[in-house]
Design a protein around this motif. Sequence first.
Motif, short mmCIF file in Angstrom:
data_model
loop_
_atom_site.label_atom_id
_atom_site.label_comp_id
_atom_site.label_asym_id
_atom_site.label_seq_id
_atom_site.Cartn_x
_atom_site.Cartn_y
_atom_site.Cartn_z
N LEU A 9 -27.35 84.03 37.10
CA LEU A 9 -26.33 83.10 36.64
C LEU A 9 -27.01 82.01 35.82
O LEU A 9 -28.05 81.48 36.23
N VAL A 10 -26.44 81.69 34.67
CA VAL A 10 -26.94 80.60 33.83
C VAL A 10 -25.92 79.47 33.86
O VAL A 10 -24.74 79.68 33.59
N LEU A 11 -26.39 78.26 34.22
CA LEU A 11 -25.55 77.07 34.21
C LEU A 11 -25.95 76.21 33.02
O LEU A 11 -26.96 75.51 33.07
N PRO A 12 -25.19 76.26 31.93
CA PRO A 12 -25.56 75.44 30.77
C PRO A 12 -25.55 73.94 31.04
O PRO A 12 -26.26 73.17 30.42
N GLY A 13 -24.69 73.52 31.97
CA GLY A 13 -24.65 72.10 32.33
C GLY A 13 -23.47 71.35 31.79
O GLY A 13 -23.10 70.29 32.32
N ASP A 14 -22.84 71.85 30.72
CA ASP A 14 -21.69 71.15 30.16
C ASP A 14 -20.54 72.10 29.82
O ASP A 14 -19.58 71.70 29.15
N ARG A 15 -20.65 73.34 30.28
CA ARG A 15 -19.59 74.31 30.03
C ARG A 15 -19.66 75.39 31.08
O ARG A 15 -20.48 75.32 32.00
N SER A 16 -18.83 76.40 30.96
CA SER A 16 -18.70 77.40 32.01
C SER A 16 -20.00 78.17 32.26
O SER A 16 -20.75 78.46 31.32
N PRO A 17 -20.27 78.50 33.52
CA PRO A 17 -21.44 79.31 33.85
C PRO A 17 -21.37 80.69 33.19
O PRO A 17 -20.28 81.18 32.86
N VAL A 18 -22.53 81.30 33.00
CA VAL A 18 -22.62 82.62 32.38
C VAL A 18 -23.22 83.60 33.39
O VAL A 18 -24.43 83.62 33.59
N PRO A 19 -22.39 84.39 34.08
CA PRO A 19 -22.94 85.39 35.01
C PRO A 19 -23.76 86.43 34.24
O PRO A 19 -23.39 86.84 33.14
N GLY A 20 -24.90 86.84 34.81
CA GLY A 20 -25.75 87.78 34.13
C GLY A 20 -26.18 87.25 32.78
O GLY A 20 -26.25 88.00 31.80
N GLY A 21 -26.49 85.97 32.71
CA GLY A 21 -26.77 85.32 31.44
C GLY A 21 -28.24 85.31 31.07
O GLY A 21 -29.11 85.79 31.82
N ALA A 22 -28.50 84.78 29.90
CA ALA A 22 -29.88 84.71 29.41
C ALA A 22 -30.03 83.52 28.47
O ALA A 22 -29.08 83.11 27.80
N VAL A 23 -31.24 82.98 28.45
CA VAL A 23 -31.61 81.92 27.51
C VAL A 23 -32.80 82.44 26.71
O VAL A 23 -33.80 82.87 27.28
#
Length: 211
Positions: A9-23
Amino acid sequence: MLTLHAADLVLPGDRSPVPGGAVLADGDRIAMIGPYEDVAAAHPGARVRRWAGVLTPGLVNRHGTALLEHTYFPDDPFEADELGTEPLTGAALAALAPSESRRGNSARRCTQKLLARGVVAVTGSLTTPAVRTAVRRAGLEVLPGAEAEGPATLDPLAGAERPTDAFRSPLEVGAPARFAVFAVRDEAGLVGSGVACIATVIGGRLRHRRA
């Protein structure tokens, strides 16, 4: 070099989380954020690091001066017989009267403890040259402003009502690649203290990785 950091899970901090995300980090900057499949397809040659946990913006510890300038962290095990293993403050620190060199070494040990908690920046004013050098070499940012009230703690999430209260800044394309990964399942798992930090990245460099 392009490095793709994939997490449960990616939590950008100011918008919706991204399950199975990447940076995606391009050097010291964030080049892309999104679902892993999209980021990997757009950059098939990127090196991939996979993390089992939640990727968040890096954290701020708001007790920088207290921890780095007014606390001595003994070198365990080399100073354990003389000083014990617990940090020294107040009268105990005054009695020790460490030299600038020892204060710099203590600050270096402190920065490693901070990195192991997902910290990428501290708030405070650092006046000792050896301490400033240790902080700079660790990659930590020093932010101006008053420190938080209450006893100094290494854990920036301790007592936080919301994880976002401890975030340095949201994850954004073009922003510095500084983030952390924690061994929790979701955002709620970050609330409180003692959360295990898997990795801390500053300027695109892996500064901490849990063994």
